[in-house]
Design an enzyme around this catalytic site. Structure first.
Site, PDB file in Angstrom:
ATOM      1  CG  HIS A 198      -7.374  -3.875  -2.334  1.00  0.00           C
ATOM      2  ND1 HIS A 198      -6.318  -3.000  -2.447  1.00  0.00           N
ATOM      3  CD2 HIS A 198      -8.489  -3.156  -2.657  1.00  0.00           C
ATOM      4  CE1 HIS A 198      -6.766  -1.820  -2.829  1.00  0.00           C
ATOM      5  NE2 HIS A 198      -8.080  -1.887  -2.951  1.00  0.00           N
ATOM      6  CD  GLU A 208      -2.793  -7.001  -2.474  1.00  0.00           C
ATOM      7  OE1 GLU A 208      -1.937  -6.364  -3.104  1.00  0.00           O
ATOM      8  OE2 GLU A 208      -4.027  -6.851  -2.648  1.00  0.00           O
TER       9      GLU A 208
END
Length: 157
Positions: A66, A68
């Site tokens: 992801h 993040e």
């Protein structure tokens, strides 16, 4: 006699949450172009971007890739430590449970996200963020949400 008047010109700080969210949106657009779910992220310290990433789950064949997670790793490498104190994450979509957990452990100082994720976002799933982390939501939410809607509409065609 002449009167001396001092005038001060104060420049507005161009480095706002909206400014950095636009940078995260640029990353999300890159993800969109690659066929990735369009989530982008940047991590900032002292108004300087130290990590700039987007989702790479399809390209890397990795469910943990992801935006993040990529940003946390990149920022930690940049500063030479695992704790992101003094850093701010700007991400176009509310972090999921996994990313919220990683952000908790990173002790990041601030998280700013755009669109809420009512199905998979950390808030509805009861995941907590580090108690010292400030969270601001809804920055450029419409722009972030519109990009996600456009992506999934194209997938359904």
């Amino acid at each position: 006699m002449y009167e001396l008047k001092l005038y001060f010109c104060f420049m507005e700080n161009p480095f706002t949450d909206e400014y950095f969210m636009k940078k995260a949106l640029q990353e999300a657009e890159l993800a969109f172009e690659k066929g990735e779910i369009p989530v982008g992220a940047v991590i900032v310290i002292d108004n300087k971007i130290i990590a700039r990433t987007h989702n790479l789950t399809e390209m890397l064949n990795d469910v943990t890739a992801h935006a993040e997670m990529q940003a946390i790793t990149s920022a930690a490498n940049f500063i030479g430590g695992k704790y992101l104190k003094g850093c701010t994450l700007y991400v176009t979509l509310e972090p999921c449970q996994m990313c919220a957990g990683a952000l908790y452990w990173s002790q990041i100082s601030k998280i700013v996200f755009g669109a809420s994720d009512d199905q998979r976002g950390y808030q509805n799933l009861g995941t907590t963020i580090h108690p010292k982390t400030q969270v601001i939501q809804g920055v450029l939410a419409k722009e972030c949400s519109d990009l996600m809607l456009r992506f999934f509409a194209a997938k359904r065609k």
